[in-house]
Design a protein around this motif. Structure first.
Motif, mmCIF file in Angstrom:
data_model
loop_
_atom_site.group_PDB
_atom_site.id
_atom_site.type_symbol
_atom_site.label_atom_id
_atom_site.label_comp_id
_atom_site.label_asym_id
_atom_site.label_seq_id
_atom_site.Cartn_x
_atom_site.Cartn_y
_atom_site.Cartn_z
ATOM 1 N N GLY A 272 50.751 62.574 17.613
ATOM 2 C CA GLY A 272 52.205 62.677 17.681
ATOM 3 C C GLY A 272 52.887 61.386 17.279
ATOM 4 N N LEU A 273 52.345 60.241 17.733
ATOM 5 C CA LEU A 273 52.941 58.957 17.369
ATOM 6 C C LEU A 273 52.831 58.706 15.874
ATOM 7 C CD1 LEU A 273 51.617 56.820 20.360
ATOM 8 C CD2 LEU A 273 53.995 57.461 19.914
ATOM 9 N N ILE A 274 51.638 59.035 15.312
ATOM 10 C CA ILE A 274 51.472 58.865 13.854
ATOM 11 C C ILE A 274 52.437 59.772 13.112
ATOM 12 C CG2 ILE A 274 49.846 59.181 11.950
ATOM 13 C CD1 ILE A 274 47.612 58.433 13.927
ATOM 14 N N SER A 275 52.571 61.003 13.636
ATOM 15 C CA SER A 275 53.483 61.941 12.975
ATOM 16 C C SER A 275 54.926 61.444 13.013
ATOM 17 C CB SER A 275 53.380 63.309 13.649
ATOM 18 O OG SER A 275 52.053 63.800 13.583
ATOM 19 N N ALA A 276 55.299 60.839 14.157
ATOM 20 C CA ALA A 276 56.668 60.308 14.253
ATOM 21 C C ALA A 276 56.919 59.234 13.217
ATOM 22 C CB ALA A 276 56.903 59.765 15.657
ATOM 23 N N LEU A 277 55.917 58.355 12.996
ATOM 24 C CA LEU A 277 56.050 57.321 11.961
ATOM 25 C C LEU A 277 56.158 57.944 10.588
ATOM 26 C CD1 LEU A 277 53.457 54.691 13.261
ATOM 27 C CD2 LEU A 277 55.957 54.465 13.233
ATOM 28 N N ALA A 278 55.328 58.994 10.364
ATOM 29 C CA ALA A 278 55.338 59.632 9.042
ATOM 30 C C ALA A 278 56.660 60.345 8.794
ATOM 31 C CB ALA A 278 54.169 60.619 8.940
ATOM 32 N N ILE A 279 57.206 60.999 9.828
ATOM 33 C CA ILE A 279 58.445 61.749 9.635
ATOM 34 C C ILE A 279 59.616 60.811 9.382
ATOM 35 C CG2 ILE A 279 60.075 63.252 10.844
ATOM 36 C CD1 ILE A 279 57.655 64.602 12.131
ATOM 37 N N GLU A 280 59.548 59.584 9.967
ATOM 38 C CA GLU A 280 60.616 58.615 9.704
ATOM 39 C C GLU A 280 60.687 58.291 8.217
ATOM 40 O OE1 GLU A 280 60.134 55.154 12.036
ATOM 41 O OE2 GLU A 280 60.767 56.088 13.926
ATOM 42 N N ARG A 281 59.566 58.272 7.532
ATOM 43 C CA ARG A 281 59.540 57.950 6.092
ATOM 44 C C ARG A 281 59.827 59.183 5.262
ATOM 45 N NH1 ARG A 281 57.482 53.074 4.635
ATOM 46 N NH2 ARG A 281 56.584 51.794 6.298
ATOM 47 N N ASP A 282 59.257 60.335 5.690
ATOM 48 C CA ASP A 282 59.446 61.533 4.861
ATOM 49 C C ASP A 282 59.244 62.742 5.769
ATOM 50 O OD1 ASP A 282 59.496 63.598 3.047
ATOM 51 O OD2 ASP A 282 58.227 62.576 1.584
ATOM 52 N N THR A 283 60.274 63.552 5.894
ATOM 53 C CA THR A 283 60.185 64.721 6.789
ATOM 54 C C THR A 283 59.169 65.737 6.308
ATOM 55 O OG1 THR A 283 62.016 65.747 5.583
ATOM 56 C CG2 THR A 283 62.568 64.492 7.555
ATOM 57 N N ARG A 284 58.769 65.629 5.002
ATOM 58 C CA ARG A 284 57.756 66.573 4.527
ATOM 59 C C ARG A 284 56.386 66.312 5.154
ATOM 60 N NH1 ARG A 284 58.790 65.775 -1.783
ATOM 61 N NH2 ARG A 284 58.937 63.657 -0.967
ATOM 62 N N ALA A 285 56.258 65.185 5.860
ATOM 63 C CA ALA A 285 54.985 64.914 6.549
ATOM 64 C C ALA A 285 54.704 65.933 7.649
ATOM 65 C CB ALA A 285 55.019 63.510 7.142
ATOM 66 N N ILE A 286 55.729 66.733 8.004
ATOM 67 C CA ILE A 286 55.517 67.778 9.013
ATOM 68 C C ILE A 286 54.434 68.751 8.569
ATOM 69 C CG2 ILE A 286 56.615 69.738 10.152
ATOM 70 C CD1 ILE A 286 59.187 68.144 10.211
ATOM 71 N N ALA A 287 54.348 69.029 7.251
ATOM 72 C CA ALA A 287 53.306 69.939 6.738
ATOM 73 C C ALA A 287 51.921 69.363 6.994
ATOM 74 C CB ALA A 287 53.532 70.190 5.253
ATOM 75 N N LEU A 288 51.800 68.035 6.715
ATOM 76 C CA LEU A 288 50.502 67.387 6.985
ATOM 77 C C LEU A 288 50.192 67.413 8.489
ATOM 78 C CD1 LEU A 288 50.843 64.322 4.605
ATOM 79 C CD2 LEU A 288 49.593 66.434 4.184
ATOM 80 N N LEU A 289 51.245 67.235 9.304
ATOM 81 C CA LEU A 289 51.073 67.275 10.737
ATOM 82 C C LEU A 289 50.520 68.638 11.169
ATOM 83 C CD1 LEU A 289 51.506 66.264 13.646
ATOM 84 C CD2 LEU A 289 53.873 67.017 13.460
ATOM 85 N N ALA A 290 51.015 69.721 10.595
ATOM 86 C CA ALA A 290 50.543 71.063 10.956
ATOM 87 C C ALA A 290 49.069 71.219 10.619
ATOM 88 C CB ALA A 290 51.370 72.110 10.218
ATOM 89 N N ILE A 291 48.659 70.664 9.460
ATOM 90 C CA ILE A 291 47.238 70.772 9.071
ATOM 91 C C ILE A 291 46.356 70.008 10.050
ATOM 92 C CG2 ILE A 291 45.576 70.176 7.278
ATOM 93 C CD1 ILE A 291 47.822 70.626 5.223
ATOM 94 N N VAL A 292 46.800 68.763 10.366
ATOM 95 C CA VAL A 292 46.011 67.956 11.312
ATOM 96 C C VAL A 292 45.926 68.641 12.669
ATOM 97 C CG1 VAL A 292 45.953 65.774 12.559
ATOM 98 C CG2 VAL A 292 46.529 65.802 10.123
#
Length: 813
Positions: free
Chosen positions: A184-204
């Protein structure tokens, strides 16, 4: 109720949080729709970690929680988690009712607690830096611990109070919390840069969920095998049927994830024992005379497993169930069943049946062994009881009585020992049968124990002998008072069926330390006193040293008498009977005489009671009967057509083989039955008139003559005398000896002669000591006489010589 309190706590904590930190200033939120979907999916596809019968759901909800804590208003986060949680729990996992309400309240507590804790650690506006990462990790771990504690509390309240011991196992998902929080913390960092990281978050998240679920399934598979091994070890350590059944039912419920488990095994006398565990109820054991024929588990009794899944059919009060057979031996089969699967499994399936059969196979071996051990224990306990208790009355026996007496004496307690014997109990057994005698003994024991109460202890030593131990009794007067009381109680009629029997007792008393210091000496001296009481008809007697003088002699005399009978040392003498009408000797009465090698002549009044009491009267009677018939045959060969009379003991008429023995001896001697007269006292006939009549009828059928001896000294019923097949009536010597000088005795004799003739009986008078008495009896019409005026009793050879030299002469001696 717990769910309501959790909801109230959530609202209160959230209000305190808002009041303390206020509302956030324009956060940069993750879209609420994404959080709603994430919460619904993570709650709907939770991983269930089984802890015994409880279940703890592990999910990936920490990922959306971390995103929400770092970017969304806590109030919106709480709403999103509650709405998403309801969707996941109700729609995807199918939860309803109380369970759904509790889980929603639990989500609210977790969310509010996380927000409050993070606010306390990182302030109202946490940033996304290393320090805040640590705070978030701590908060999420604490949140999961809170959830584990609350779930354990619910299980402990609803099902098993011992669930608290398994709380550490419920915390085994903390590593997953650390992983998902980090994601979740990594995802929060990723979403701050690009909200499309949510897709990668779903895969992980999907990969993490799949991997952990596979790991949990594998771990639970290993755990199931370990539990099976633990189950077998636990069974090996249990040695009784109840312990084995408890373990089997506990393991069945735990491993099959069932609300209820039951074991049905055959019991004694065609009954069935049903052992049950259900919910929080204790281990229940019930005995049923019959089992319901339509029960869903009945096929298991025939050896066929039964599987009923949810929705397959209506089966009564259970939702689903499994029943498997439990072979106990070649002829008996039990049933092991579980019912109502727990919510964490959809329903029972084939894999559960296979597991259940494995449990039943282990249970079968252990139950069979335990039942055998139970049988052995019961047999040992029964043998131990038989060793210390009387099986007929349930009272303690001699061995336990002695041990109890010695225990009191070792403690210095004064005691009194009362030994009591039922008077004429053998007559009850002989006349009414041993079943009535046994019932009488049981009722005597009950009456004694009831009357004595807590003042002492009653024991039965055997036969008709009882003993009473009275601790604390110091004086003979106190012991006699108890003895008199017990004797009076025993004299009250005892109802047995349609009979009312009286059980008079003779009681001997010995006191400690006055008469002895141990059980053996006290019992021996109480026994001596009891026999003195019996012989003197005093009822109760306290032991004195004078009593002991006769006891060794009595015991020695019994032994000598037995030996004398076996060696045929007793002499049979004969006293002639004279006809008053002809002056001829027509018969003789056989009498036993004993010349002891040390004590000399022993009177019949002394050794006959000894023989009756010791059981020697039967061989003594048979000896006299055999000798008498042999001598009678000799007289008849000499030309004397005579009969011989033999006295029978009071118990002879209860010996059913007496007619057969008489017939055999008559045949051996070659004497006609009419030459034998058997003399029986009134009391022996009246003790059991019905039973006596059977024996008398058989003897009469043989042709044997029967005579009533000592007439006038008993309590005969004239109506009964008329019905009995008797031929003679002998007037007792106590009425005959003074008829020459006492008009009252003359009246008695006259009446007896008239009565005898009225009953068509020959009348015999014994005790004729002078010519005047003989002449008087002749005038009264007495048929036969005997006494010292005619001749004293003579040994057989002397009697033969006397008979040969006898000149028949009426009135001569």
């Amino acid at each position: 109720m717990l769910s309501l309190w959790l909801g109230i706590a959530t609202v209160a904590a959230h209000a305190v949080r808002i009041r303390t930190f206020g509302l956030p200033a324009d956060p940069d939120p993750v879209p609420l729709a994404i959080l709603l979907v994430a919460f619904a999916l993570t709650e709907g596809f939770a991983i269930h970690v089984r802890v015994r019968r409880g279940g703890h759901a592990m999910s990936l909800s920490e990922i959306p929680m971390v995103l929400g804590l770092l970017s969304v208003d806590p109030t919106l986060l709480l709403c999103a988690r509650l709405i998403g949680g309801v969707a996941g729990l109700a729609l995807l996992r199918g939860q309803r009712g109380i369970k759904l309400g509790f889980n929603i309240a639990l989500l609210g507590v977790q969310t509010t607690a996380s927000a409050v804790l993070l606010g306390m650690l990182a302030g109202p506006h946490p940033s996304n830096g290393p320090k805040q990462w640590l705070y978030v990790l701590i908060v999420m771990l604490i949140s999961d611990v809170i959830a584990a504690v609350l779930v354990t509390a619910v299980i402990a309240l609803h099902d098993d109070p011992s669930e608290w011991r398994r709380l550490p196992s419920a915390l085994q998902g903390l590593p997953l919390v650390a992983v998902t929080t980090s994601i979740g913390l990594i995802s929060a960092l990723a979403i701050e840069r690009d909200t499309r990281a949510i897709a990668l978050l779903a895969i992980v998240a999907a990969v993490t969920y799949s991997a952990y679920r596979a790991f949990v399934r594998q771990s639970q598979g290993h755990q199931q095998v370990e539990e099976l091994y633990a189950f077998t070890r636990a069974l090996d350590g249990s040695l009784d049927t109840r312990g084995v059944a408890r373990i089997v039912l506990e393991q069945a419920r735990d491993q099959l994830r069932a609300e209820r488990a039951e074991l049905i095994i055959p019991g004694a006398d065609g009954t069935h024992v049903r052992l049950r565990m259900h919910g929080r109820s204790a281990f229940e054991i019930n005995t049923a005379a019959a089992l319901p024929e339509t029960a869903w588990w009945q096929p298991a009794r025939a050896g066929e497993p039964v599987l009923v899944a949810k929705g397959t059919r209506v089966i009564g009060s259970i939702a689903d169930g499994i029943a498997v057979p439990v072979p106990l031996n070649d002829h008996e089969t039990g049933v092991l069943l579980v019912a109502d699967s727990l919510p964490d499994i959809p329903t029972f399936g084939e894999q559960h049946v296979r597991l259940f059969q494995a449990l039943a196979n282990h249970a079968s071996l252990s139950l069979t062994k335990a039942r055998l051990l139970d049988d052995l224990r019961r047999e040992v306990a029964q043998n131990e009881r038989l060793a210390t208790y009387d099986p007929l009355t349930g009272l303690i026996n001699r061995q336990r009585f002695q041990a109890l007496t010695d225990r009191h004496r070792a403690a210095g307690t004064p005691v009194a020992v009362l030994l009591m014997d039922l008077d004429r109990f053998k007559d009850v057994n002989d006349a009414l049968g041993h079943d009535v005698g046994d019932q009488l003994l049981r009722l005597v024991g009950e009456r004694l124990q009831e009357r004595l109460g807590d003042r002492g202890t009653v024991a039965r030593f055997g036969g008709d002998e009882f003993a009473v131990l009275l601790p604390g009794i110091q004086t003979g007067e106190s012991a006699v008072a108890v003895g008199d009381d017990l004797g009076a109680v025993m004299e009250q009629p005892i109802p047995i069926g349609h009979l009312r029997l009286n059980a008079r007792v003779s009681i001997g008393i010995a006191l400690a330390p006055e008469h002895g210091h141990d059980a053996n000496s006290l019992i021996q001296r109480a026994d001596v006193a009891m026999y003195v009481a019996k012989n003197s008809h005093t009822g109760v007697r306290v032991y004195t040293s004078d009593d002991d003088r006769n006891s060794p002699r009595r015991l020695a005399m019994v032994a000598d008498l037995r030996e004398a009978i076996q060696r045929r040392d007793l002499v049979v003498v004969f006293q002639p009977k004279l006809s008053t009408a002809t002056g001829l000797v027509v018969g003789a009465e056989a009498l036993a005489r004993w010349h002891h090698p040390v004590h000399g002549f022993v009177p019949p009044d002394e050794f006959i009671p000894l023989a009756e009491h010791s059981g020697l009267i039967r061989p003594l009677t048979l000896h006299v009967l055999e000798v008498s018939l042999r001598r009678c045959a000799s007289w008849r060969r000499m030309g004397h057509d005579m009969h011989v009379a033999v006295n029978l003991s009071p118990n002879s008429l209860q010996e059913h083989d007496l007619p057969d023995i008489v017939e055999r001896l008559l045949g051996q001697a070659g004497v006609p039955a009419s030459a034998l007269t058997l003399e029986i006292t009134e009391s022996s006939i009246m003790a059991d008139p019905t039973g006596a009549l059977v024996i008398l009828d058989r003897l009469h059928a043989l042709g044997v003559k029967l005579a009533i001896d000592d007439f006038g000294t008993g309590y005969s019923s004239l109506g009964r005398l008329r019905e009995l097949p008797i031929h003679e009536m002998k007037i007792d010597r106590s009425f005959v000896q003074r008829i020459a000088v006492d008009h009252r005795d003359r009246a008695v004799v006259r009446s007896a002669v008239q009565l005898g003739h009225a009953l068509d009986l020959m009348v015999v008078a014994e005790g004729v000591e002078d010519e005047e008495t003989l002449l008087h009896l002749r005038r009264e019409g007495c048929n036969l006489v005997q006494g010292y005026y005619i001749s004293k009793p003579l040994p057989a050879d002397e009697f033969a010589d006397w008979l040969t030299a006898r000149v028949p002469q009426l009135g001569g001696a």
